[in-house]
Write an enzyme that holds these catalytic residues in place. Structure first.
Site, PDB file in Angstrom:
ATOM      1  N   HIS A  86       4.710   4.794   7.052  1.00  0.00           N
ATOM      2  CA  HIS A  86       4.000   5.156   8.016  1.00  0.00           C
ATOM      3  C   HIS A  86       3.755   6.522   8.422  1.00  0.00           C
ATOM      4  O   HIS A  86       2.794   7.271   8.762  1.00  0.00           O
ATOM      5  CB  HIS A  86       4.537   4.260   9.128  1.00  0.00           C
ATOM      6  CG  HIS A  86       4.398   2.765   8.760  1.00  0.00           C
ATOM      7  ND1 HIS A  86       4.968   2.015   9.889  1.00  0.00           N
ATOM      8  CD2 HIS A  86       3.973   2.214   7.896  1.00  0.00           C
ATOM      9  CE1 HIS A  86       4.794   0.719   9.236  1.00  0.00           C
ATOM     10  NE2 HIS A  86       4.190   0.708   8.159  1.00  0.00           N
ATOM     11  N   GLU A 104       8.717   1.067   6.227  1.00  0.00           N
ATOM     12  CA  GLU A 104       8.406   2.188   7.601  1.00  0.00           C
ATOM     13  C   GLU A 104       8.101   3.394   6.801  1.00  0.00           C
ATOM     14  O   GLU A 104       7.508   3.946   7.611  1.00  0.00           O
ATOM     15  CB  GLU A 104       9.411   1.828   8.423  1.00  0.00           C
ATOM     16  CG  GLU A 104       9.613   0.477   9.300  1.00  0.00           C
ATOM     17  CD  GLU A 104       8.699   0.509  10.369  1.00  0.00           C
ATOM     18  OE1 GLU A 104       8.042   1.626  10.763  1.00  0.00           O
ATOM     19  OE2 GLU A 104       8.139  -0.478  10.952  1.00  0.00           O
ATOM     20  N   GLU A 149       8.417  -3.545  17.690  1.00  0.00           N
ATOM     21  CA  GLU A 149       7.696  -3.732  16.426  1.00  0.00           C
ATOM     22  C   GLU A 149       6.322  -4.136  17.139  1.00  0.00           C
ATOM     23  O   GLU A 149       5.306  -3.674  16.700  1.00  0.00           O
ATOM     24  CB  GLU A 149       8.273  -4.856  15.495  1.00  0.00           C
ATOM     25  CG  GLU A 149       9.464  -4.132  14.821  1.00  0.00           C
ATOM     26  CD  GLU A 149       9.042  -3.132  13.692  1.00  0.00           C
ATOM     27  OE1 GLU A 149       8.029  -2.726  13.641  1.00  0.00           O
ATOM     28  OE2 GLU A 149      10.068  -2.805  12.910  1.00  0.00           O
ATOM     29  N   ASP A 163       1.627  -3.808   9.152  1.00  0.00           N
ATOM     30  CA  ASP A 163       3.041  -3.726   8.685  1.00  0.00           C
ATOM     31  C   ASP A 163       3.857  -4.248   9.912  1.00  0.00           C
ATOM     32  O   ASP A 163       4.718  -4.643  10.037  1.00  0.00           O
ATOM     33  CB  ASP A 163       3.509  -2.442   8.177  1.00  0.00           C
ATOM     34  CG  ASP A 163       3.269  -2.124   6.708  1.00  0.00           C
ATOM     35  OD1 ASP A 163       2.544  -3.051   6.133  1.00  0.00           O
ATOM     36  OD2 ASP A 163       3.513  -1.205   6.239  1.00  0.00           O
ATOM     37  N   GLU A 164       3.438  -3.304  11.069  1.00  0.00           N
ATOM     38  CA  GLU A 164       4.260  -3.650  12.131  1.00  0.00           C
ATOM     39  C   GLU A 164       4.185  -5.125  12.694  1.00  0.00           C
ATOM     40  O   GLU A 164       5.463  -5.560  13.216  1.00  0.00           O
ATOM     41  CB  GLU A 164       3.715  -2.646  13.550  1.00  0.00           C
ATOM     42  CG  GLU A 164       3.720  -1.272  12.937  1.00  0.00           C
ATOM     43  CD  GLU A 164       4.894  -0.553  12.868  1.00  0.00           C
ATOM     44  OE1 GLU A 164       5.986  -1.272  12.580  1.00  0.00           O
ATOM     45  OE2 GLU A 164       4.796   0.825  12.791  1.00  0.00           O
ATOM     46  N   GLU A 209       7.278   7.779  14.327  1.00  0.00           N
ATOM     47  CA  GLU A 209       7.425   7.165  12.873  1.00  0.00           C
ATOM     48  C   GLU A 209       8.423   7.948  12.068  1.00  0.00           C
ATOM     49  O   GLU A 209       9.306   7.254  11.218  1.00  0.00           O
ATOM     50  CB  GLU A 209       6.007   7.006  12.060  1.00  0.00           C
ATOM     51  CG  GLU A 209       5.320   5.768  12.869  1.00  0.00           C
ATOM     52  CD  GLU A 209       5.571   4.414  12.423  1.00  0.00           C
ATOM     53  OE1 GLU A 209       6.709   4.280  11.719  1.00  0.00           O
ATOM     54  OE2 GLU A 209       5.226   3.503  13.132  1.00  0.00           O
ATOM     55  N   TRP A 218       0.809  -1.114   0.146  1.00  0.00           N
ATOM     56  CA  TRP A 218      -0.024   0.018  -0.005  1.00  0.00           C
ATOM     57  C   TRP A 218       0.878   1.130  -0.047  1.00  0.00           C
ATOM     58  O   TRP A 218       2.091   1.076   0.330  1.00  0.00           O
ATOM     59  CB  TRP A 218      -0.904   0.015   1.205  1.00  0.00           C
ATOM     60  CG  TRP A 218      -0.331  -0.129   2.508  1.00  0.00           C
ATOM     61  CD1 TRP A 218      -0.024  -1.206   3.174  1.00  0.00           C
ATOM     62  CD2 TRP A 218       0.200   0.913   3.315  1.00  0.00           C
ATOM     63  NE1 TRP A 218       0.738  -0.768   4.481  1.00  0.00           N
ATOM     64  CE2 TRP A 218       0.798   0.590   4.514  1.00  0.00           C
ATOM     65  CE3 TRP A 218       0.109   2.288   3.104  1.00  0.00           C
ATOM     66  CZ2 TRP A 218       1.352   1.440   5.600  1.00  0.00           C
ATOM     67  CZ3 TRP A 218       0.776   3.257   4.053  1.00  0.00           C
ATOM     68  CH2 TRP A 218       1.497   2.947   5.052  1.00  0.00           C
ATOM     69  N   THR A 245       4.574  -0.988  18.752  1.00  0.00           N
ATOM     70  CA  THR A 245       4.063  -0.349  17.825  1.00  0.00           C
ATOM     71  C   THR A 245       2.865  -1.056  17.089  1.00  0.00           C
ATOM     72  O   THR A 245       1.745  -0.211  16.652  1.00  0.00           O
ATOM     73  CB  THR A 245       4.995   0.154  16.551  1.00  0.00           C
ATOM     74  OG1 THR A 245       5.617  -0.875  16.104  1.00  0.00           O
ATOM     75  CG2 THR A 245       6.009   1.212  17.089  1.00  0.00           C
TER      76      THR A 245
HETATM   77 FE   LIG Z   1       7.899  -0.447  12.784  1.00  0.00          FE
HETATM   78 FE   LIG Z   2       6.222   1.918  11.734  1.00  0.00          FE
END
Ligand SMILES: [Fe+2]
Ligand SMILES: [Fe+2]
Length: 395
Positions: free
Chosen positions: A176, A173, A226, A258-259, A135, A90, A229
């Site tokens: 984000h 990352e 991770e 994603d995290e 982020e 995405w 988050t």
């Molecule tokens: Fe992360």
């Molecule tokens: Fe992140």
């Protein structure tokens, strides 16, 4: 996850609400240094937080660099596939008003975004901004990973699978902060100038997670972080949904996914280290837990509030976005994921480390309960946040 309802707030927990006793500091969770009956922030000195103390460096014995060399084939086969091909990822623009639409249509989309965020409370934005700033300090995290002996990117475009992972992880990352920042900008609910200053201060300040150039410590840290988050973005997603913004909910949920994938990759690396060097990996986990997992944005500053990170953490704790309970939950999750209780073939020192780590979560929870008890008896404190135009928020 024991997060709160949107406005109700869970019982404000131990970390930010009380002056933490020394025992708590040794155990871990989001670190609070807030005292009650302090003068308002505008009246206190505006010095930046002090630099972190000097730490050990290069603590991994040099022969262990070979461990990571010998795992390169495995990393190519088992870690790199956890990245997503760029074409399948995405991108921030998919969640934002479409700039290629005719002007009026684009403006309507911006208006809709502003309408959707209008009912979300200020305290929610404090947490979302803190998450976004965290982020946005991504250059610091890539730098941190590239301090790790044996896995750092030696050239900037190294073909080692460790370096390839780090660059592609950074690239994933990077979306984000971009997405959260643009959404916040369009919402009109936050002071972008103060946010941008905070990001600049934070990247300039760096971070000090205590990983000592040691990839054992580094990958324990990233596994934990991770997941933290993932928890935090998952909770801001849920609250956005409850607060009437399903697009923001989807956006935060997508980041959380994603995290989760990243957490899985880092936890897989630690799992492998536990197989090839169980005592070394067990000692590294205990070392990081003894030091506490420091949040990556712990040196944040906006030019005004020297305790900005503590204040942000206190609001996150009170709203249930990231709490001391979450810290204990993450620890328990990783203990189970890595099957630490069943680990054998350990040296005596590593067995002691195993006992320490496996007994830690209940101790954290117990201390938390006592601190909650004390916090209930204390006066509430409010603080002004520059990110939301100096409006006051209860900690
Ligand atoms: Fe992360
Ligand atoms: Fe992140």
């Amino acid at each position: 996850m024991q997060a709160s309802g949107f406005l109700g707030g869970r019982n404000p927990a131990w970390a930010p609400r009380v002056q933490s006793p020394s025992a708590l500091n040794q155990l871990g969770p989001p670190k609070p240094t807030i005292r009650f009956r302090r003068p308002p922030i505008s009246a206190v000195a505006t010095k930046a937080p002090p630099p972190p103390p000097r730490r050990r460096t290069h603590s991994m014995p040099s022969e262990k660099v070979e461990v990571f060399k010998s795992l390169e084939g495995w990393a190519s086969e088992c870690v790199l596939p956890m990245l997503k091909p760029v074409g399948q990822c995405w991108q921030p623009i998919e969640f934002l008003p479409d700039p290629k639409a005719p002007t009026e249509e684009f403006m309507d989309q911006v208006r809709e975004l502003r309408d959707r965020t209008a009912e979300l409370p200020d305290e929610y934005f404090v947490v979302l901004v803190g998450d976004m700033i965290t982020e946005d300090a991504l250059p610091t995290y890539q730098t941190m990973i590239n301090t790790l002996d044996g896995v750092k990117d030696e050239t900037g475009a190294s073909t080692s699978p460790w370096a390839k992972w780090t660059r592609a992880w950074t690239a994933e990352e990077n979306r984000h902060g971009d997405l959260l920042r643009t959404y916040l900008y369009l919402s009109g609910r936050v002071d972008m100038l103060m946010i941008e200053r905070t990001v600049q201060y934070l990247i300039g300040a760096g971070m000090d997670p205590g990983t000592e150039n040691n990839p054992y410590l580094g990958f324990v840290y990233t596994s934990f972080q991770e997941r933290a988050t993932f928890v935090s973005h998952g909770n801001t997603a849920r609250m956005a949904k409850e607060g009437g913004d399903p697009v923001l909910a989807r956006l935060c949920g997508t980041i959380a996914a994603d995290e989760k994938r990243h957490e899985n990759a880092y936890a897989t690396i630690v799992e492998k280290l536990l197989q090839v060097d169980p005592s070394g990996a067990m000692l590294a986990i205990a070392d990081m837990m003894r030091k506490k997992i420091t949040m990556p944005a712990h040196l944040m500053y906006d030019g005004r509030d020297p305790k900005l990170f503590d204040h942000f953490s206190a609001v996150a704790q009170r709203l249930g976005v990231y709490t001391a309970d979450d810290y204990a939950d993450i620890l328990e999750f990783l203990i189970g994921r890595w099957r630490l209780e069943k680990l054998d073939g350990l040296t005596a020192e590593a067995r002691a480390a195993q006992d320490f780590v496996c007994g830690l979560a209940p101790r954290i929870r117990k201390l938390q309960e006592r601190a909650d008890e004390r916090a209930r008896k204390m006066e509430q404190l409010s603080v002004k946040f520059s990110w939301i135009f100096n409006k006051e928020v209860v900690l």
